[in-house]
Write a protein that holds these residues in place. Structure first.
Motif, PDB file in Angstrom:
ATOM      1  N   ASP A  14       0.850  -1.181   0.061  1.00  0.00           N
ATOM      2  CA  ASP A  14       0.050  -0.034  -0.081  1.00  0.00           C
ATOM      3  C   ASP A  14       0.825   1.374   0.006  1.00  0.00           C
ATOM      4  OD1 ASP A  14      -2.296  -1.369  -0.027  1.00  0.00           O
ATOM      5  OD2 ASP A  14      -2.698  -1.181   2.125  1.00  0.00           O
ATOM      6  N   ILE A  15       1.922   1.422  -0.910  1.00  0.00           N
ATOM      7  CA  ILE A  15       3.088   2.204  -0.712  1.00  0.00           C
ATOM      8  C   ILE A  15       2.338   3.674  -1.570  1.00  0.00           C
ATOM      9  CG2 ILE A  15       5.393   3.207  -1.561  1.00  0.00           C
ATOM     10  CD1 ILE A  15       5.849  -0.054  -1.182  1.00  0.00           C
ATOM     11  N   LYS A  16       2.294   4.618  -1.092  1.00  0.00           N
ATOM     12  CA  LYS A  16       1.749   6.019  -1.595  1.00  0.00           C
ATOM     13  C   LYS A  16       2.870   7.010  -1.463  1.00  0.00           C
ATOM     14  CE  LYS A  16      -3.016   4.608  -1.060  1.00  0.00           C
ATOM     15  NZ  LYS A  16      -2.874   3.752  -0.022  1.00  0.00           N
ATOM     16  N   GLU A  17       3.389   7.775  -2.279  1.00  0.00           N
ATOM     17  CA  GLU A  17       3.968   9.076  -1.993  1.00  0.00           C
ATOM     18  C   GLU A  17       3.175  10.126  -1.503  1.00  0.00           C
ATOM     19  OE1 GLU A  17       7.011  11.919  -4.246  1.00  0.00           O
ATOM     20  OE2 GLU A  17       6.820  10.084  -5.274  1.00  0.00           O
ATOM     21  N   VAL A  18       3.649  10.541  -0.343  1.00  0.00           N
ATOM     22  CA  VAL A  18       2.737  11.738   0.350  1.00  0.00           C
ATOM     23  C   VAL A  18       3.534  13.132   0.280  1.00  0.00           C
ATOM     24  CG1 VAL A  18       1.674  10.177   1.708  1.00  0.00           C
ATOM     25  CG2 VAL A  18       3.614  10.999   2.364  1.00  0.00           C
ATOM     26  N   GLY A  19       5.012  13.047  -0.053  1.00  0.00           N
ATOM     27  CA  GLY A  19       5.685  14.343  -0.289  1.00  0.00           C
ATOM     28  C   GLY A  19       7.006  13.990  -0.372  1.00  0.00           C
ATOM     29  N   GLN A  20       7.680  14.954  -0.033  1.00  0.00           N
ATOM     30  CA  GLN A  20       9.342  14.731  -0.119  1.00  0.00           C
ATOM     31  C   GLN A  20      10.119  15.498   0.789  1.00  0.00           C
ATOM     32  OE1 GLN A  20      10.353  17.249  -4.086  1.00  0.00           O
ATOM     33  NE2 GLN A  20       9.678  15.199  -4.394  1.00  0.00           N
ATOM     34  N   LEU A  21      11.322  15.184   1.116  1.00  0.00           N
ATOM     35  CA  LEU A  21      12.136  16.042   2.035  1.00  0.00           C
ATOM     36  C   LEU A  21      12.673  17.105   1.196  1.00  0.00           C
ATOM     37  CD1 LEU A  21      14.103  13.007   3.776  1.00  0.00           C
ATOM     38  CD2 LEU A  21      11.923  14.353   4.622  1.00  0.00           C
ATOM     39  N   ASP A  22      13.296  18.120   1.994  1.00  0.00           N
ATOM     40  CA  ASP A  22      13.941  19.215   1.332  1.00  0.00           C
ATOM     41  C   ASP A  22      14.749  18.929   0.312  1.00  0.00           C
ATOM     42  OD1 ASP A  22      12.240  21.209   2.849  1.00  0.00           O
ATOM     43  OD2 ASP A  22      13.905  21.658   4.185  1.00  0.00           O
ATOM     44  N   SER A  23      15.451  17.693   0.599  1.00  0.00           N
ATOM     45  CA  SER A  23      16.359  17.224  -0.531  1.00  0.00           C
ATOM     46  C   SER A  23      16.001  16.536  -2.001  1.00  0.00           C
ATOM     47  CB  SER A  23      17.318  16.190   0.365  1.00  0.00           C
ATOM     48  OG  SER A  23      16.509  14.983   0.374  1.00  0.00           O
ATOM     49  N   GLY A  24      14.630  16.463  -1.797  1.00  0.00           N
ATOM     50  CA  GLY A  24      14.024  15.869  -2.846  1.00  0.00           C
ATOM     51  C   GLY A  24      13.721  14.257  -2.825  1.00  0.00           C
ATOM     52  N   LEU A  25      14.303  13.839  -1.772  1.00  0.00           N
ATOM     53  CA  LEU A  25      13.914  12.497  -1.446  1.00  0.00           C
ATOM     54  C   LEU A  25      12.542  12.247  -0.935  1.00  0.00           C
ATOM     55  CD1 LEU A  25      15.578   9.475  -0.777  1.00  0.00           C
ATOM     56  CD2 LEU A  25      15.498  10.088   1.443  1.00  0.00           C
ATOM     57  N   PRO A  26      11.851  11.084  -1.751  1.00  0.00           N
ATOM     58  CA  PRO A  26      10.273  10.997  -1.704  1.00  0.00           C
ATOM     59  C   PRO A  26      10.124  10.553  -0.144  1.00  0.00           C
ATOM     60  CG  PRO A  26      10.845   9.957  -3.725  1.00  0.00           C
ATOM     61  CD  PRO A  26      12.176  10.598  -3.160  1.00  0.00           C
ATOM     62  N   VAL A  27       8.988  10.755   0.339  1.00  0.00           N
ATOM     63  CA  VAL A  27       8.352  10.188   1.462  1.00  0.00           C
ATOM     64  C   VAL A  27       7.000   9.634   1.315  1.00  0.00           C
ATOM     65  CG1 VAL A  27       7.532  10.934   3.923  1.00  0.00           C
ATOM     66  CG2 VAL A  27       9.431  12.204   2.894  1.00  0.00           C
ATOM     67  N   TYR A  28       6.900   8.360   1.992  1.00  0.00           N
ATOM     68  CA  TYR A  28       5.463   7.565   1.557  1.00  0.00           C
ATOM     69  C   TYR A  28       4.900   7.179   2.591  1.00  0.00           C
ATOM     70  CZ  TYR A  28       8.404   6.677  -2.573  1.00  0.00           C
ATOM     71  OH  TYR A  28       9.340   6.969  -3.760  1.00  0.00           O
ATOM     72  N   ARG A  31       2.373   0.294   4.704  1.00  0.00           N
ATOM     73  CA  ARG A  31       2.213  -0.647   5.694  1.00  0.00           C
ATOM     74  C   ARG A  31       3.211  -1.574   5.498  1.00  0.00           C
ATOM     75  NH1 ARG A  31      -1.505  -3.925   5.937  1.00  0.00           N
ATOM     76  NH2 ARG A  31      -2.274  -3.720   3.617  1.00  0.00           N
ATOM     77  N   TYR A  32       3.787  -2.307   6.566  1.00  0.00           N
ATOM     78  CA  TYR A  32       4.428  -3.274   6.584  1.00  0.00           C
ATOM     79  C   TYR A  32       3.497  -4.585   6.233  1.00  0.00           C
ATOM     80  CZ  TYR A  32       8.389  -0.716   8.533  1.00  0.00           C
ATOM     81  OH  TYR A  32       9.544  -0.113   8.697  1.00  0.00           O
ATOM     82  N   LYS A  33       3.966  -5.410   5.319  1.00  0.00           N
ATOM     83  CA  LYS A  33       3.173  -6.700   4.779  1.00  0.00           C
ATOM     84  C   LYS A  33       2.868  -7.542   6.386  1.00  0.00           C
ATOM     85  CE  LYS A  33       5.201  -6.974   0.405  1.00  0.00           C
ATOM     86  NZ  LYS A  33       6.456  -7.489  -0.489  1.00  0.00           N
ATOM     87  N   GLY A  34       1.542  -7.533   6.154  1.00  0.00           N
ATOM     88  CA  GLY A  34       1.040  -8.374   7.489  1.00  0.00           C
ATOM     89  C   GLY A  34       0.744  -7.344   8.629  1.00  0.00           C
ATOM     90  N   ASP A  35       0.881  -6.352   8.605  1.00  0.00           N
ATOM     91  CA  ASP A  35       0.534  -5.110   9.883  1.00  0.00           C
ATOM     92  C   ASP A  35      -0.410  -4.336   9.118  1.00  0.00           C
ATOM     93  OD1 ASP A  35       0.704  -3.389  11.709  1.00  0.00           O
ATOM     94  OD2 ASP A  35       2.785  -3.112  11.710  1.00  0.00           O
ATOM     95  N   PRO A  36      -1.622  -3.997   9.943  1.00  0.00           N
ATOM     96  CA  PRO A  36      -2.748  -3.157   9.508  1.00  0.00           C
ATOM     97  C   PRO A  36      -2.292  -1.545   9.597  1.00  0.00           C
ATOM     98  CG  PRO A  36      -3.278  -4.153  11.563  1.00  0.00           C
ATOM     99  CD  PRO A  36      -2.022  -4.769  10.951  1.00  0.00           C
ATOM    100  N   LYS A  37      -1.323  -1.254  10.451  1.00  0.00           N
ATOM    101  CA  LYS A  37      -0.949   0.134  10.972  1.00  0.00           C
ATOM    102  C   LYS A  37      -0.282   0.763   9.817  1.00  0.00           C
ATOM    103  CE  LYS A  37       1.737   2.507  14.323  1.00  0.00           C
ATOM    104  NZ  LYS A  37       2.859   2.066  15.041  1.00  0.00           N
ATOM    105  N   THR A  38      -0.876   1.893   9.511  1.00  0.00           N
ATOM    106  CA  THR A  38       0.026   2.766   8.285  1.00  0.00           C
ATOM    107  C   THR A  38       1.122   3.552   8.994  1.00  0.00           C
ATOM    108  OG1 THR A  38      -2.238   3.001   7.180  1.00  0.00           O
ATOM    109  CG2 THR A  38      -0.524   4.733   6.826  1.00  0.00           C
ATOM    110  N   GLN A  39       2.082   3.597   8.271  1.00  0.00           N
ATOM    111  CA  GLN A  39       3.370   4.083   8.770  1.00  0.00           C
ATOM    112  C   GLN A  39       3.704   5.355   7.555  1.00  0.00           C
ATOM    113  OE1 GLN A  39       5.294   2.723  11.443  1.00  0.00           O
ATOM    114  NE2 GLN A  39       4.581   0.780  11.618  1.00  0.00           N
ATOM    115  N   ILE A  40       4.785   6.174   8.044  1.00  0.00           N
ATOM    116  CA  ILE A  40       5.073   7.015   6.973  1.00  0.00           C
ATOM    117  C   ILE A  40       6.861   7.067   7.146  1.00  0.00           C
ATOM    118  CG2 ILE A  40       5.548   9.505   6.334  1.00  0.00           C
ATOM    119  CD1 ILE A  40       2.769   9.797   7.026  1.00  0.00           C
ATOM    120  N   GLY A  41       7.531   7.181   6.008  1.00  0.00           N
ATOM    121  CA  GLY A  41       8.905   6.924   5.959  1.00  0.00           C
ATOM    122  C   GLY A  41       9.710   7.090   4.493  1.00  0.00           C
TER     123      GLY A  41
END
Length: 75
Positions: A14-28, A31-41
Motif C-alpha cells: 500500500d505504498i503511496k508517495e505523500v511528499g518529499q524531504l527538502d533534499s527531494g527524497l520522496p516520503v511515503y 504498511r509493513y506486509k502483515g501489519d494493518p498500521k499505516t506508517q510514514i517514511g
C-alpha cells in the motif's frame, strides 16, 4: 548508538508517495506486509542512493538510520 529501522520497499505494501524531504527524497505512507498500521517514511533503496552510510542490510532487508539520514541531508 545507531538505530536502524526496517525500510526496505520489499517489506512494504500500500505504498503511496505523500511528499518529499527538502533534499527531494520522496516520503511515503505504507504498511509493513502483515501489519494493518499505516506508517510514514522513506524507501531504503532510495535513501541509499543519497546517503549510503545511513543504510544497512540486516537479515537480507535494508534498514535506514533516520538520524544519520536527516543529519547528512541537513548538511
Amino acid at each position: 548508538a545507531t538505530s536502524y529501522m526496517l525500510s526496505d520497499a520489499r517489506a512494504k505494501t500500500d505504498i503511496k508517495e505523500v511528499g518529499q524531504l527538502d533534499s527531494g527524497l520522496p516520503v511515503y505512507s505504507y504498511r509493513y506486509k502483515g501489519d494493518p498500521k499505516t506508517q510514514i517514511g522513506v524507501m531504503a533503496q532510495e535513501a541509499e542512493q543519497v546517503v549510503p552510510d545511513a543504510v544497512e542490510e540486516i537479515g537480507g532487508l535494508k534498514h535506514v538510520d533516520y538520524k544519520k539520514l536527516t543529519d547528512a541531508l541537513a548538511g
